[in-house]
Design a protein around this motif. Structure first.
Motif, mmCIF file in Angstrom:
data_model
loop_
_atom_site.group_PDB
_atom_site.id
_atom_site.type_symbol
_atom_site.label_atom_id
_atom_site.label_comp_id
_atom_site.label_asym_id
_atom_site.label_seq_id
_atom_site.Cartn_x
_atom_site.Cartn_y
_atom_site.Cartn_z
ATOM 1 N N GLY A 58 -2.590 2.439 8.072
ATOM 2 C CA GLY A 58 -2.027 1.460 7.139
ATOM 3 C C GLY A 58 -1.088 2.083 6.126
ATOM 4 N N LYS A 59 -0.809 3.378 6.284
ATOM 5 C CA LYS A 59 0.045 4.085 5.316
ATOM 6 C C LYS A 59 1.489 4.247 5.795
ATOM 7 N N ALA A 60 1.773 3.819 7.028
ATOM 8 C CA ALA A 60 3.148 3.948 7.537
ATOM 9 C C ALA A 60 4.073 3.043 6.736
ATOM 10 N N ILE A 61 5.269 3.529 6.502
ATOM 11 C CA ILE A 61 6.312 2.747 5.825
ATOM 12 C C ILE A 61 7.424 2.533 6.834
ATOM 13 N N GLY A 62 7.800 1.275 7.081
ATOM 14 C CA GLY A 62 8.779 1.012 8.134
ATOM 15 C C GLY A 62 8.157 1.302 9.494
ATOM 16 N N VAL A 103 4.582 -10.747 2.165
ATOM 17 C CA VAL A 103 3.345 -10.001 1.898
ATOM 18 C C VAL A 103 3.239 -8.850 2.896
ATOM 19 N N GLY A 104 3.124 -7.628 2.369
ATOM 20 C CA GLY A 104 3.163 -6.438 3.215
ATOM 21 C C GLY A 104 4.607 -6.037 3.462
ATOM 22 N N GLY A 105 5.356 -5.951 2.379
ATOM 23 C CA GLY A 105 6.804 -5.770 2.468
ATOM 24 C C GLY A 105 7.279 -4.462 3.062
ATOM 25 N N ALA A 106 6.436 -3.428 3.050
ATOM 26 C CA ALA A 106 6.886 -2.114 3.530
ATOM 27 C C ALA A 106 6.503 -1.848 4.982
ATOM 28 N N GLY A 107 5.758 -2.758 5.613
ATOM 29 C CA GLY A 107 5.391 -2.572 7.015
ATOM 30 C C GLY A 107 6.562 -2.845 7.943
ATOM 31 N N GLY A 108 6.323 -2.709 9.240
ATOM 32 C CA GLY A 108 7.396 -2.927 10.210
ATOM 33 C C GLY A 108 7.953 -4.332 10.149
ATOM 34 N N VAL A 109 7.078 -5.341 10.242
ATOM 35 C CA VAL A 109 7.528 -6.736 10.181
ATOM 36 C C VAL A 109 8.033 -7.066 8.779
ATOM 37 N N GLY A 110 7.312 -6.622 7.756
ATOM 38 C CA GLY A 110 7.711 -6.914 6.384
ATOM 39 C C GLY A 110 9.097 -6.387 6.038
ATOM 40 N N SER A 111 9.423 -5.200 6.537
ATOM 41 C CA SER A 111 10.725 -4.580 6.240
ATOM 42 C C SER A 111 11.883 -5.397 6.793
ATOM 43 N N ILE A 112 11.787 -5.785 8.069
ATOM 44 C CA ILE A 112 12.902 -6.519 8.688
ATOM 45 C C ILE A 112 12.904 -7.979 8.241
ATOM 46 N N THR A 154 10.852 -1.190 -0.174
ATOM 47 C CA THR A 154 11.106 -2.632 -0.080
ATOM 48 C C THR A 154 12.381 -3.027 -0.827
ATOM 49 N N LYS A 155 12.644 -2.355 -1.932
ATOM 50 C CA LYS A 155 13.907 -2.620 -2.661
ATOM 51 C C LYS A 155 15.104 -2.224 -1.787
ATOM 52 N N GLU A 156 14.953 -1.119 -1.062
ATOM 53 C CA GLU A 156 16.035 -0.671 -0.163
ATOM 54 C C GLU A 156 16.261 -1.659 0.983
ATOM 55 N N GLN A 157 15.225 -2.413 1.358
ATOM 56 C CA GLN A 157 15.375 -3.420 2.413
ATOM 57 C C GLN A 157 16.008 -4.712 1.881
ATOM 58 N N GLY A 158 16.096 -4.833 0.563
ATOM 59 C CA GLY A 158 16.750 -6.015 -0.010
ATOM 60 C C GLY A 158 15.886 -6.854 -0.923
ATOM 61 N N ALA A 159 14.649 -6.433 -1.202
ATOM 62 C CA ALA A 159 13.787 -7.221 -2.097
ATOM 63 C C ALA A 159 14.369 -7.239 -3.508
ATOM 64 N N ASP A 160 14.395 -8.424 -4.110
ATOM 65 C CA ASP A 160 14.874 -8.561 -5.498
ATOM 66 C C ASP A 160 13.789 -8.137 -6.482
ATOM 67 N N TYR A 161 12.548 -8.440 -6.125
ATOM 68 C CA TYR A 161 11.400 -8.128 -6.991
ATOM 69 C C TYR A 161 10.241 -7.660 -6.112
#
Length: 350
Positions: free
Chosen positions: A338-342, A172-181, A207-214
């Motif tokens: 809250g708009k930062a990605i990575g 949950v929150g896949g594009a944030g700093g913690v969510g990405s890694i 998030t797809k680029e980080q490896g998310a399947d869905y």
């Protein structure tokens, strides 16, 4: 001679002072300013690192604006708990590194941070930086990688041998700093099926680029979206956002005997629904080891393993927004939006 005395004084001046972003009062980004202050000296297991690059995290903005309700500052505060640099001096008991080593680290929130030309840090929570990354990209890694690794592997005890590849995790929150890694580690190290929550076109792509399947949209009902993807529920949830804001949704989508990892906003959680499903709740606070001086060397070990995985191409830096050193207060505004990605990173001018 007067000339050589002057040179010596000038030389000493450079040695004992440094520039740092400091705050003397709590508040918005405007309380931060670059000042010349005394350079710290390493003692015991501490090492002195010449900081080359730093990254921002929510902890920076929370400490800056006194999220915890602490008493007024008695001395200037330096933020920054994600950095990379070069070892310049060793404390009397420091044995892990030599002068000139390139390292990366998160740190101890109870001590001054690394938004400065130099920082002292316990060598046990430091590792050699990934060889394949520059200082900026390396600085983006430590705090979030430690939060993800400790939550998934130390806390939830998920095995790294590929034996849970048939299991599913919702980040949950896949594009944030913690969510990405977390997404990267869940997919590349634990071999899980990964569903990440993201609600904007650019965050879905990231998030797809980080490896998310869905991906699912966390602002819409979760259960229906998971069903449409073919999942009745998930085995694990790594919740990177305020846990109290989405707790019912988390419990609803978790399979019985599933596990949820929470990292913020746990006050007032109602555990009845989780207990009915025999759900395991894992809390993760990255600073617990340094604060309580508990197995601090484990953080050095995790950072070493993460660096190896980055150098092998399994994991990658999540640096995505780059700010000039003079614009760090502006970076705070992006962090808080809250708009930062990575991750947000900056090269220290020294």
């Amino acid at each position: 001679s007067t000339q050589s005395t002057g040179d010596l004084l000038l030389f000493n001046f450079h040695i004992i002072q440094m520039k740092a972003y400091i705050q003397t009062t709590y508040g918005g980004p405007e309380v931060l300013s670059i000042q010349t202050i005394e350079k710290p000296k390493p003692t015991g297991k501490d090492i002195l690192v010449k900081v080359k690059a730093v990254a921002l995290n929510p902890i920076d903005t929370k400490v800056r604006n006194n999220y915890g309700g602490n008493p007024p500052l008695e001395k200037p505060r330096i933020l920054g708990w994600d950095g990379a640099g070069i070892v310049e001096e060793l404390g009397s008991e420091a044995t892990h590194f030599k002068i000139g080593d390139e390292v990366y680290f998160a740190g101890h929130v109870g001590r001054n941070g690394c938004h400065a030309e130099y920082v002292v840090i316990d060598e046990r929570i430091v590792a050699h930086k990934p060889k394949s990354l520059n200082f900026e990209d390396a600085a983006s890694v430590p705090l979030c990688a430690l939060t993800a690794w400790e939550g998934l592997i130390d806390g939830a005890k998920l095995p790294t041998d590929g034996s849970i590849s048939n299991k599913t995790i919702l980040v949950v929150g896949g594009a944030g700093g913690v969510g990405s890694i977390t997404t990267q580690i869940a997919k590349k190290v634990l071999k899980l099926k990964v569903i990440a929550s993201a609600s904007r076109e650019e965050t879905i792509k990231w998030t797809k680029e980080q490896g998310a399947d869905y991906t699912i949209d966390h602002s819409k009902p979760w259960k229906e979206q998971l069903k449409s993807l073919g999942f009745e529920g998930v085995d694990y949830v790594y919740n990177t956002v305020t846990a109290s804001s989405n707790w019912n949704s988390v419990v609803e989508v978790l399979n019985p005997f599933g596990t949820v990892i929470v990292i913020t906003g746990v006050n007032g959680l109602e555990l009845g629904g989780a207990m009915r499903k025999s759900v395991k709740v894992v809390t993760e606070f990255m600073f617990a080891r340094p604060i309580f001086n508990f197995e601090q060397e484990r953080q050095g070990e995790i950072l070493k393993e993460v660096a190896d995985l980055i150098d092998k191409g399994v994991l990658k830096s999540t640096a995505n927004h780059r700010f000039e050193w003079s614009k760090l207060p502006e970076a705070h505004k992006l962090q808080e939006s809250g708009k930062a990605i990575g991750k947000i990173v900056s090269t220290v001018l020294n």
